[in-house]
Design an enzyme around this catalytic site. Structure first.
Site, PDB file in Angstrom:
ATOM      1  N   SER A   1      -0.367   2.857 -12.135  1.00  0.00           N
ATOM      2  CA  SER A   1      -1.726   3.090 -11.621  1.00  0.00           C
ATOM      3  C   SER A   1      -2.631   3.534 -12.763  1.00  0.00           C
ATOM      4  O   SER A   1      -2.170   4.128 -13.748  1.00  0.00           O
ATOM      5  CB  SER A   1      -1.719   4.191 -10.559  1.00  0.00           C
ATOM      6  OG  SER A   1      -3.039   4.618 -10.270  1.00  0.00           O
TER       7      SER A   1
ATOM      8  N   TYR B   1       0.857  12.001  -7.493  1.00  0.00           N
ATOM      9  CA  TYR B   1       0.699  10.559  -7.713  1.00  0.00           C
ATOM     10  C   TYR B   1       0.585  10.270  -9.213  1.00  0.00           C
ATOM     11  O   TYR B   1       1.299   9.418  -9.759  1.00  0.00           O
ATOM     12  CB  TYR B   1      -0.547  10.073  -6.965  1.00  0.00           C
ATOM     13  CG  TYR B   1      -0.738   8.575  -6.962  1.00  0.00           C
ATOM     14  CD1 TYR B   1       0.132   7.740  -6.269  1.00  0.00           C
ATOM     15  CD2 TYR B   1      -1.805   7.989  -7.640  1.00  0.00           C
ATOM     16  CE1 TYR B   1      -0.045   6.367  -6.257  1.00  0.00           C
ATOM     17  CE2 TYR B   1      -2.005   6.623  -7.625  1.00  0.00           C
ATOM     18  CZ  TYR B   1      -1.118   5.808  -6.936  1.00  0.00           C
ATOM     19  OH  TYR B   1      -1.305   4.453  -6.926  1.00  0.00           O
ATOM     20  N   ALA B   2      -0.305  11.012  -9.884  1.00  0.00           N
ATOM     21  CA  ALA B   2      -0.512  10.802 -11.321  1.00  0.00           C
ATOM     22  C   ALA B   2       0.772  11.075 -12.098  1.00  0.00           C
ATOM     23  O   ALA B   2       1.120  10.334 -13.024  1.00  0.00           O
ATOM     24  CB  ALA B   2      -1.638  11.700 -11.824  1.00  0.00           C
TER      25      ALA B   2
ATOM     26  N   SER C   1       3.889  10.878 -10.973  1.00  0.00           N
ATOM     27  CA  SER C   1       4.895   9.846 -10.710  1.00  0.00           C
ATOM     28  C   SER C   1       4.568   8.565 -11.476  1.00  0.00           C
ATOM     29  O   SER C   1       5.467   7.900 -12.001  1.00  0.00           O
ATOM     30  CB  SER C   1       5.005   9.563  -9.211  1.00  0.00           C
ATOM     31  OG  SER C   1       3.817   8.990  -8.701  1.00  0.00           O
ATOM     32  N   LYS C   2       3.273   8.214 -11.558  1.00  0.00           N
ATOM     33  CA  LYS C   2       2.898   6.964 -12.231  1.00  0.00           C
ATOM     34  C   LYS C   2       2.992   7.089 -13.755  1.00  0.00           C
ATOM     35  O   LYS C   2       3.410   6.138 -14.436  1.00  0.00           O
ATOM     36  CB  LYS C   2       1.489   6.543 -11.804  1.00  0.00           C
ATOM     37  CG  LYS C   2       1.389   6.159 -10.320  1.00  0.00           C
ATOM     38  CD  LYS C   2       2.318   5.018  -9.934  1.00  0.00           C
ATOM     39  CE  LYS C   2       2.035   4.492  -8.533  1.00  0.00           C
ATOM     40  NZ  LYS C   2       2.895   3.372  -8.161  1.00  0.00           N
TER      41      LYS C   2
ATOM     42  N   ILE D   1      -7.937  -1.357  -5.765  1.00  0.00           N
ATOM     43  CA  ILE D   1      -7.621  -2.669  -5.195  1.00  0.00           C
ATOM     44  C   ILE D   1      -7.748  -2.558  -3.674  1.00  0.00           C
ATOM     45  O   ILE D   1      -7.247  -1.588  -3.087  1.00  0.00           O
ATOM     46  CB  ILE D   1      -6.171  -3.094  -5.565  1.00  0.00           C
ATOM     47  CG1 ILE D   1      -5.897  -2.934  -7.080  1.00  0.00           C
ATOM     48  CG2 ILE D   1      -5.901  -4.522  -5.099  1.00  0.00           C
ATOM     49  CD1 ILE D   1      -6.719  -3.795  -7.998  1.00  0.00           C
TER      50      ILE D   1
HETATM   51  N1  LIG Z   1      -4.414  -0.245  -3.909  1.00  0.00           N
HETATM   52  C1  LIG Z   1      -4.771   0.361  -5.030  1.00  0.00           C
HETATM   53  O1  LIG Z   1      -5.972   0.614  -5.272  1.00  0.00           O
HETATM   54  C2  LIG Z   1      -3.739   0.757  -6.052  1.00  0.00           C
HETATM   55  C3  LIG Z   1      -4.193   1.264  -7.266  1.00  0.00           C
HETATM   56  C4  LIG Z   1      -3.269   1.637  -8.233  1.00  0.00           C
HETATM   57  C5  LIG Z   1      -1.918   1.495  -7.982  1.00  0.00           C
HETATM   58  N2  LIG Z   1      -1.504   1.005  -6.790  1.00  0.00           N
HETATM   59  C6  LIG Z   1      -0.054   0.891  -6.591  1.00  0.00           C
HETATM   60  O2  LIG Z   1       0.281  -0.410  -6.172  1.00  0.00           O
HETATM   61  C7  LIG Z   1       1.423  -0.361  -5.321  1.00  0.00           C
HETATM   62  C8  LIG Z   1       1.107  -1.092  -4.024  1.00  0.00           C
HETATM   63  O3  LIG Z   1      -0.030  -0.496  -3.463  1.00  0.00           O
HETATM   64  P1  LIG Z   1      -0.790  -1.109  -2.197  1.00  0.00           P
HETATM   65  O4  LIG Z   1      -2.205  -0.770  -2.379  1.00  0.00           O
HETATM   66  O5  LIG Z   1      -0.365  -2.501  -1.966  1.00  0.00           O
HETATM   67  O6  LIG Z   1      -0.206  -0.115  -1.071  1.00  0.00           O
HETATM   68  P2  LIG Z   1       0.141  -0.351   0.451  1.00  0.00           P
HETATM   69  O7  LIG Z   1       0.206   1.010   1.046  1.00  0.00           O
HETATM   70  O8  LIG Z   1      -0.759  -1.349   1.047  1.00  0.00           O
HETATM   71  O9  LIG Z   1       1.616  -0.969   0.363  1.00  0.00           O
HETATM   72  C9  LIG Z   1       2.686  -0.194  -0.099  1.00  0.00           C
HETATM   73  C10 LIG Z   1       3.965  -0.746   0.500  1.00  0.00           C
HETATM   74  O10 LIG Z   1       5.037   0.107   0.070  1.00  0.00           O
HETATM   75  C11 LIG Z   1       5.900   0.270   1.192  1.00  0.00           C
HETATM   76  N3  LIG Z   1       6.700   1.499   1.076  1.00  0.00           N
HETATM   77  C12 LIG Z   1       6.244   2.768   1.125  1.00  0.00           C
HETATM   78  N4  LIG Z   1       7.268   3.619   1.087  1.00  0.00           N
HETATM   79  C13 LIG Z   1       8.407   2.874   1.011  1.00  0.00           C
HETATM   80  C14 LIG Z   1       9.774   3.170   0.943  1.00  0.00           C
HETATM   81  N5  LIG Z   1      10.232   4.444   0.982  1.00  0.00           N
HETATM   82  N6  LIG Z   1      10.663   2.162   0.841  1.00  0.00           N
HETATM   83  C15 LIG Z   1      10.230   0.883   0.831  1.00  0.00           C
HETATM   84  N7  LIG Z   1       8.938   0.523   0.921  1.00  0.00           N
HETATM   85  C16 LIG Z   1       8.036   1.509   1.005  1.00  0.00           C
HETATM   86  C17 LIG Z   1       4.961   0.338   2.380  1.00  0.00           C
HETATM   87  O11 LIG Z   1       5.651   0.111   3.607  1.00  0.00           O
HETATM   88  C18 LIG Z   1       3.950  -0.720   2.042  1.00  0.00           C
HETATM   89  O12 LIG Z   1       4.287  -1.993   2.548  1.00  0.00           O
HETATM   90  C19 LIG Z   1       1.759   1.119  -5.126  1.00  0.00           C
HETATM   91  O13 LIG Z   1       2.788   1.488  -6.002  1.00  0.00           O
HETATM   92  C20 LIG Z   1       0.467   1.810  -5.507  1.00  0.00           C
HETATM   93  O14 LIG Z   1       0.677   3.119  -5.981  1.00  0.00           O
HETATM   94  C21 LIG Z   1      -2.374   0.629  -5.813  1.00  0.00           C
END
Ligand SMILES: NC(=O)c1ccc[n+]([C@@H]2O[C@H](COP(=O)([O-])OP(=O)(O)OC[C@H]3O[C@@H](n4cnc5c(N)ncnc54)[C@H](O)[C@@H]3O)[C@@H](O)[C@H]2O)c1
Length: 250
Positions: free
Chosen positions: A141, A154-155, A157-158, A187
């Site tokens: 992230s 969060y920060a 972990s990333k 996103i």
């Molecule tokens: N959306 C953003 O703006 C953004 C920005 C930076 C980083 N990210 C990172 O991108 C990745 C995906 O984000 P997203 O926006 O698609 O999130 P989202 O919440 O839409 O999807 C995350 C998915 O992870 C699954 N998940 C959660 N806990 C779980 C577990 N214990 N075991 C298995 N699956 C599990 C959820 O069921 C979900 O389908 C994440 O790691 C997030 O930190 C997202």
């Protein structure tokens, strides 16, 4: 460039495939010929349906990434396909709290899903990855790179995931295994849905983002595809920001 057969005959594990960025990655890989083993704790029927339009195959496996037995089952399922070419760690959660109010359980859960889960999956898959000269892509992230209030777990972990990426790139490079990460900015996914109705939050993000738009899941998936493919054959230990330029601007 990713084409319709870039990942032909490849078996790719992607976590977090029920929605958002993980679903977009599953679509990109199945559209390029791969067999994708999708590991998510939620129902994945939307992804099954979306991927059925493509030449590859999508196989959902209900998985809690924090459970070693579930992680092992995903790896076993992928091995039945003949090996593991790529592992993409997408599953993640964001928890928000001030440091004073932070509950131990929230801190532990965040690290368990965002950092320990990827570590365990890579560990379980590593012998297969060495056999195929495979690749790993971790989704980090922007907040692994820049500070933000109320997001300490969060920060952490990333940033930890980026450290894991660099350490494993050094360790596994001699075996022909590449390990990289992608760091998205804002996103539009179910994770960020709670912010979408807040005009001032969105206006702030757009103001701080040189490309003046929010990101799409496909913006992230295409960079994941690049890092998973031979187009990035001499890239390892790298983190690519996919944030519209936000982290590198004032
Ligand atoms: N959306 C953003 O703006 C953004 C920005 C930076 C980083 N990210 C990172 O991108 C990745 C995906 O984000 P997203 O926006 O698609 O999130 P989202 O919440 O839409 O999807 C995350 C998915 O992870 C699954 N998940 C959660 N806990 C779980 C577990 N214990 N075991 C298995 N699956 C599990 C959820 O069921 C979900 O389908 C994440 O790691 C997030 O930190 C997202």
């Amino acid at each position: 460039m990713i084409t319709g057969d870039t990942f032909n005959e490849q078996t790719i594990i992607v976590t977090g495939t029920a929605q958002g960025i993980g679903k977009a990655c599953a679509e990109l890989f199945t559209d390029s010929g791969a067999t994708v083993i999708g590991a998510d704790i939620r129902d994945q029927s939307e992804t099954v349906s979306a991927c059925s339009a493509y030449s590859g195959t999508f196989q959902p496996v209900t998985t809690d990434i924090t459970e070693q037995s579930d992680v092992d089952a995903v790896v076993e399922r992928a091995k039945e396909e003949g090996g593991i070419d790529v592992v993409v760690n997408v599953a993640g959660v964001v928890t928000r709290s001030s440091i004073e109010a932070y509950a131990d359980a929230d801190w532990d859960n965040s690290l368990a899903i965002n950092l320990t889960g990827p570590f365990r999956l890579i560990r379980a898959a590593v012998s297969e990855l060495k056999a195929t000269n495979g690749t790993v892509v971790n989704i980090s992230s922007i907040y692994g790179h820049i500070g933000r209030d109320d997001r300490s777990s969060y920060a952490s972990s990333k940033a930890g995931l980026d450290g894991l990426t660099r350490a494993l790139a050094a360790e596994l490079g001699p075996d022909g295994v590449r390990v990289n990460s992608v760091s998205p900015g804002f996103i539009e996914t179910p994770m960020t849905e709670p912010y979408m109705d807040d005009d001032s939050v969105i206006a702030d993000f757009l103001e701080q983002t040189p490309l003046r738009r929010l990101g799409k899941p496909s913006d992230v998936a295409s960079v994941v595809g690049f890092l998973a493919s031979d187009a990035s054959a001499y890239v390892t230990g790298e983190t690519i920001l996919v944030d519209g330029g936000r982290a590198k601007s004032e």
